[in-house]
Design an enzyme around this catalytic site. Structure first.
Site, mmCIF file in Angstrom:
data_model
loop_
_atom_site.group_PDB
_atom_site.id
_atom_site.type_symbol
_atom_site.label_atom_id
_atom_site.label_comp_id
_atom_site.label_asym_id
_atom_site.label_seq_id
_atom_site.Cartn_x
_atom_site.Cartn_y
_atom_site.Cartn_z
ATOM 1 N N SER A 126 0.841 -1.199 0.000
ATOM 2 C CA SER A 126 0.000 0.000 0.000
ATOM 3 C C SER A 126 0.880 1.255 0.000
ATOM 4 C CB SER A 126 -0.948 -0.001 1.192
ATOM 5 O OG SER A 126 -0.215 -0.010 2.393
ATOM 6 N N GLU A 159 10.728 6.762 -0.232
ATOM 7 C CA GLU A 159 10.559 5.823 0.887
ATOM 8 C C GLU A 159 11.884 5.620 1.632
ATOM 9 O OE1 GLU A 159 7.678 2.922 0.309
ATOM 10 O OE2 GLU A 159 8.293 1.723 2.037
ATOM 11 N N ASP A 171 8.560 -2.845 -5.501
ATOM 12 C CA ASP A 171 7.158 -2.479 -5.271
ATOM 13 C C ASP A 171 6.762 -1.247 -6.081
ATOM 14 O OD1 ASP A 171 7.488 -4.527 -3.476
ATOM 15 O OD2 ASP A 171 7.539 -3.239 -1.715
HETATM 16 C C1 GLA Z 1 9.516 -5.529 0.511
HETATM 17 C C2 GLA Z 1 10.394 -4.454 -0.133
HETATM 18 C C3 GLA Z 1 10.813 -4.887 -1.534
HETATM 19 C C4 GLA Z 1 11.441 -6.279 -1.521
HETATM 20 C C5 GLA Z 1 10.560 -7.266 -0.753
HETATM 21 C C6 GLA Z 1 11.209 -8.604 -0.568
HETATM 22 O O1 GLA Z 1 8.314 -5.646 -0.182
HETATM 23 O O2 GLA Z 1 9.688 -3.235 -0.216
HETATM 24 O O3 GLA Z 1 11.692 -3.932 -2.081
HETATM 25 O O4 GLA Z 1 12.732 -6.235 -0.978
HETATM 26 O O5 GLA Z 1 10.205 -6.761 0.525
HETATM 27 O O6 GLA Z 1 11.356 -9.248 -1.790
#
Ligand code: GLA
Length: 380
Positions: A126, A159, A171
């Protein structure tokens, strides 16, 4: 919240109509976990749950945001962007504004109402969805456009540097560039990507364990440090540079825990490539077996699973019509996914709804997800 309800809320707060609607999706990762910050490969898809911002540009540099989900307003000036400790949800948006400006984009202020149906703090990104929707809202308000890869990098930087979470690029990248009907193979070093079309006849079932995510921040950062240490000891820039064969020859030189972490990452990178090849040949059983191996490695070698995630995975693997199941995202709680034949998805959901509470004392949230398009905005 429906667009018409958001529009009504906007009118009641700001006395005029919103003229744009920006949105960005959450994600699940099909395979390739904890590889992104090792400059490796990932295979996520954007899901049909998103964060929406409807808004109208202002003539000054003020950004007024109202979160329908938190029922709270937060306001800032583009001239002096600081975090708001009283409205942490706004910091993802403030951070994006700061990074877009630092990167040279001329921004205008806007009034906006924010709302989402990506469950918060459950591992479906999110925060990345909020960041990418904010990029789109600023594009709409300021008459700017921005390349999807650059947008993802700036959102990640927001972030990392503004919110203070040291996440990788996955993400934000998938929330920015996802495509309906497809997963994305992303090379997290070059940031090149390829679409991988998802076969008809199968469902990605997402199961939120609803267990609190413990240790998520501190253990995530610790894993990152262990990987960096492994790369240093192996004499490479990042674990991406080590093949499975080269690693297996040198594994015994490493301290036990570092060797386990490296083994996960290095084999996981290869599994992603093998999984994409299997998808292209429509070999779902191979794809599912790789998902299972990925989970087992995250549980035993990377040590980021949880009893609840393992319970979902066990139940799913024991259900007819399931090709594979694994935790998705950072771990330590959050969600698991199962790749299941369409005609078996309802019975899998029923079984998890019945058995998971017996095993864990918790009630799961279960969603069938559809691969969706990445962030965009339109006039309303
Ligand atoms: C979280 C992080 C990603 C990645 C995953 C693990 O979602 O935000 O950047 O490292 O963990 O794959």
């Amino acid at each position: 919240m429906k667009l018409s309800d958001l529009q009504a809320l906007f009118r009641s707060r700001y006395d005029c109509a919103a003229v744009f609607a920006a949105r960005a999706p959450g994600r699940v990762n099909l395979i390739g976990e904890h590889t992104d910050y090792n400059e490796g490969f990932v295979l996520p898809m954007a899901i049909d749950r998103d964060v929406k911002i409807i808004g109208a540009a202002r003539q000054d540099g003020i950004v007024r945001l109202y979160s329908a989900d938190f029922e709270q307003e937060s306001m800032f000036s583009l001239d002096a962007i600081r975090p708001d400790p009283a409205a942490p949800w706004s910091n993802y948006m403030r951070g994006v504004a700061a990074m877009l400006q630092n990167d040279g984009l001329a921004l205008r202020g806007f009034d906006g109402v924010v709302s989402g149906d990506v469950p918060i703090a459950s591992g479906l990104s999110s925060s990345a969805a909020t960041e990418m929707a904010t990029v789109m809202a600023f594009c709409a308000a300021s008459g700017q456009s921005i390349d999807g890869v650059r947008a993802a990098r700036l959102a990640q930087r927001a972030e990392n540097e503004f919110v203070g979470v040291k996440c990788g690029i996955m993400d934000q990248f998938i929330s920015s560039l996802g495509k309906a009907g497809h997963a994305l193979l992303i090379d997290c070093r070059s940031l090149e990507y390829e679409l991988a079309s998802l076969p008809a006849g199968v469902t990605v079932l997402v199961v939120d364990t609803t267990a609190p995510r413990t240790l998520a921040g501190s253990a995530y950062n610790q894993r990152r440090r262990e990987c960096e240490e492994g790369a240093r000891l192996l004499g490479v820039r990042s674990l991406r540079d080590v093949s499975v064969q080269a690693f297996e020859r040198r594994r015994d030189e490493l301290p036990v825990v570092i060797a386990r972490r490296c083994a996960h990452v290095i084999h996981e990178n290869q599994r992603v490539l093998d999984a994409v090849a299997a998808l292209r040949r429509n070999e779902l059983s191979t794809f599912g077996a790789l998902m299972n191996q990925s989970h087992d490695s995250l549980r035993d070698l990377y040590e980021v699973s949880s009893a609840e995630l393992d319970a979902v995975v066990d139940i799913a693997r024991d259900t007819p019509g399931v090709h594979g199941a694994r935790m998705t995202g950072a771990g330590f709680g959050g969600c698991a996914i199962a790749l299941v034949n369409d005609d078996a998805a309802a019975s899998l959901a029923d079984r998890i709804a019945a058995e998971y509470p017996r095993r864990t004392g918790r009630t799961p949230n279960i969603y069938a997800c559809v691969a969706s398009d990445g962030a965009n905005w339109s006039a309303v």
